[in-house]
Write an enzyme that holds these catalytic residues in place. Structure first.
Site, short mmCIF file in Angstrom:
data_model
loop_
_atom_site.label_atom_id
_atom_site.label_comp_id
_atom_site.label_asym_id
_atom_site.label_seq_id
_atom_site.Cartn_x
_atom_site.Cartn_y
_atom_site.Cartn_z
CG ASN A 254 39.14 39.14 36.17
OD1 ASN A 254 39.40 38.94 34.96
ND2 ASN A 254 39.06 40.30 36.73
CD1 TRP A 255 41.72 32.80 36.27
CD2 TRP A 255 41.86 31.81 34.30
NE1 TRP A 255 42.13 31.67 36.41
CE2 TRP A 255 41.23 30.91 34.94
CE3 TRP A 255 40.92 31.23 33.26
CZ2 TRP A 255 41.31 28.36 35.02
CZ3 TRP A 255 41.93 29.90 32.77
CH2 TRP A 255 41.38 29.03 33.78
CE LYS A 256 42.85 41.52 36.89
NZ LYS A 256 43.32 42.44 37.13
CG HIS B 229 38.11 44.93 36.14
ND1 HIS B 229 38.64 45.47 35.78
CD2 HIS B 229 38.14 43.76 37.41
CE1 HIS B 229 39.99 45.02 36.95
NE2 HIS B 229 39.91 43.00 37.40
CD GLU C 268 43.16 45.02 35.06
OE1 GLU C 268 42.32 44.11 34.05
OE2 GLU C 268 42.91 45.12 36.20
CD GLU D 90 38.82 44.13 41.46
OE1 GLU D 90 38.77 42.50 41.99
OE2 GLU D 90 38.61 44.52 40.13
N GLY E 102 46.47 44.37 41.44
CA GLY E 102 48.21 43.87 40.59
C GLY E 102 48.83 44.86 41.46
CB SER F 263 47.00 42.55 45.90
OG SER F 263 47.36 43.05 45.11
N GLY G 32 42.63 38.33 41.56
CA GLY G 32 43.00 38.13 39.54
C GLY G 32 44.58 37.45 39.98
N GLY G 33 45.73 38.27 39.98
CA GLY G 33 46.61 36.62 40.08
C GLY G 33 47.04 35.98 40.55
P1 13P Z 1 44.48 41.79 41.32
O1 13P Z 1 44.37 40.45 42.72
O2 13P Z 1 45.32 40.39 40.55
O3 13P Z 1 44.90 41.99 41.81
O4 13P Z 1 44.06 42.28 40.26
C1 13P Z 1 42.36 41.56 41.20
C2 13P Z 1 41.56 41.91 40.13
O5 13P Z 1 41.02 42.70 39.53
C3 13P Z 1 40.28 41.36 40.37
O6 13P Z 1 39.44 41.48 39.62
#
Ligand code: 13P
Length: 256
Positions: free
Chosen positions: A13-15, A99, A101, A171, A177, A217, A238-239
Site C-alpha cells: 500500500n503505497w499510500k 483503510h 487512514e 491492521e 507506521g 509495520s 506500507g512503508g
Molecule cells: P506500515 O507498513 O507503514 O506500518 O503501513 C501499514 C499499512 O497501513 C498498510 O496498509
C-alpha cells in the site's frame, strides 16, 4: 482444511507516495525481484494517478496492480471521486477499502466501507478490506468485540459467492507506521477471531478459503515469523513496500 487451501497475498500500500514516473521505476524493479516467486500473489496498490504507468510497467509480470480506494456510486456528481468501473478499465485488479487512514482522516465509516466493498465486488474487483482496533480499544480489552463488529458490518449483505474476491487485512491501528508490530501471537489471535466471524456468517468452508492478511509495520525482518502463523495468510505493507528490495524479501518470506 488448513492454510494450504487459501491464497497467500503480499500487497503493498503505497499510500500518498510516488509520482507516476517514480511508480514506473518502482514497479519494474519490484517485478524483476519477484519474478517467478509464484508461492504468493504479489500486488502493489498505488495512488490513482500512478495507475496507468504502474499497469504498463507490470504488464507481463506477476505483479498485480491495485488502487487505494473506490467510490460506491457508479457515476455522477461526486467531485474528486473514482468509480469501480474507471478502475477496472485501467487494468486495476485489486482495491483497498476501509483503510484506517480513510476511517481516521476522511470520515470513512463501516457503512461507507460496506457500500464501497459492494460496488467494487460488483465491478469485478478484488477487495482488500481493512479493519482493526485502535490502541485505546486494545488497552480496554475490547479488540475481539471491535474486529467482530467491523467484520459483520463491513460484510453486511455481501453474498457468499462474492467472498472469493474478498481479502481481509487485519491492521491494528496502533501498529501502522509506528514501527510497533503486533507480535505473531497477537496477529494470529485476531486473524483467527476474524476467521471465526466469517465462519459464523458464511460457514467453515468459506472461512477457511478466505485470505486474511496482517498489516502494520510488517517488514523484511519480521515478515517470516508473522507469515508462519496458521491464520496469517499474507501482508498489507506500507512503508516497506516503497523499497523494492525490502518488499521482495517479504515476498520471499511468503514462498515457504
Ligand atoms: P506500515 O507498513 O507503514 O506500518 O503501513 C501499514 C499499512 O497501513 C498498510 O496498509
Amino acid at each position: 482444511m488448513n492454510k494450504a487451501t487459501r491464497k497467500t497475498i503480499i500487497a503493498g500500500n503505497w499510500k500518498m507516495n510516488m509520482t507516476p514516473s517514480e511508480a514506473a521505476v518502482a514497479v519494474k524493479e519490484t517485478a524483476e525481484l519477484v519474478k517467478g516467486k509464484n508461492g504468493c500473489e504479489v500486488v502493489l496498490c498505488v495512488p490513482y494517478v500512478d495507475i496507468a504507468t504502474a499497469v504498463a510497467a507490470a504488464a507481463g509480470t506477476n505483479v498485480k496492480i491495485g488502487a487505494e480506494n473506490v467510490h460506491f456510486e457508479a457515476k455522477g456528481a461526486y467531485t474528486g471521486e473514482i468509480s469501480a468501473s474507471m478502475l477496472t478499465e485501467c487494468g486495476v485488479e485489486y482495491v483497498i477499502v476501509g483503510h484506517s487512514e480513510r476511517r481516521q482522516y476522511f470520515g470513512e465509516t463501516d457503512k461507507t466501507v460496506n457500500l464501497r466493498t459492494k460496488a467494487a465486488l460488483n465491478a469485478g474487483l478484488k477487495v482488500i478490506l481493512c479493519l482493526g482496533e485502535v490502541l485505546e480499544e486494545r488497552q480496554a480489552g475490547i479488540t475481539e468485540e471491535i474486529v467482530s463488529m467491523q467484520t459483520k458490518l463491513d460484510l453486511a449483505g455481501i453474498p457468499a459467492e462474492q467472498m472469493k474476491n474478498v481479502i481481509i487485512a487485519y491492521e491494528p491501528v496502533w501498529a501502522i507506521g509506528t514501527g510497533l508490530t503486533a507480535t505473531p501471537e497477537q496477529a494470529e489471535e485476531v486473524c483467527a477471531i476474524i476467521r471465526g466471524v466469517i465462519a459464523k456468517l458464511y460457514g467453515e468452508e468459506i472461512a477457511e478459503a478466505t485470505t486474511i492478511q496482517y498489516g502494520g509495520s510488517m517488514n523484511d525482518a519480521n515478515a517470516a515469523e508473522l507469515l508462519a502463523k496458521k491464520n496469517v495468510d499474507g501482508g498489507l505493507i506500507g512503508g516497506a513496500s516503497l523499497v523494492p528490495a525490502k518488499f521482495a524479501k517479504i515476498v520471499d518470506a511468503a514462498q515457504a
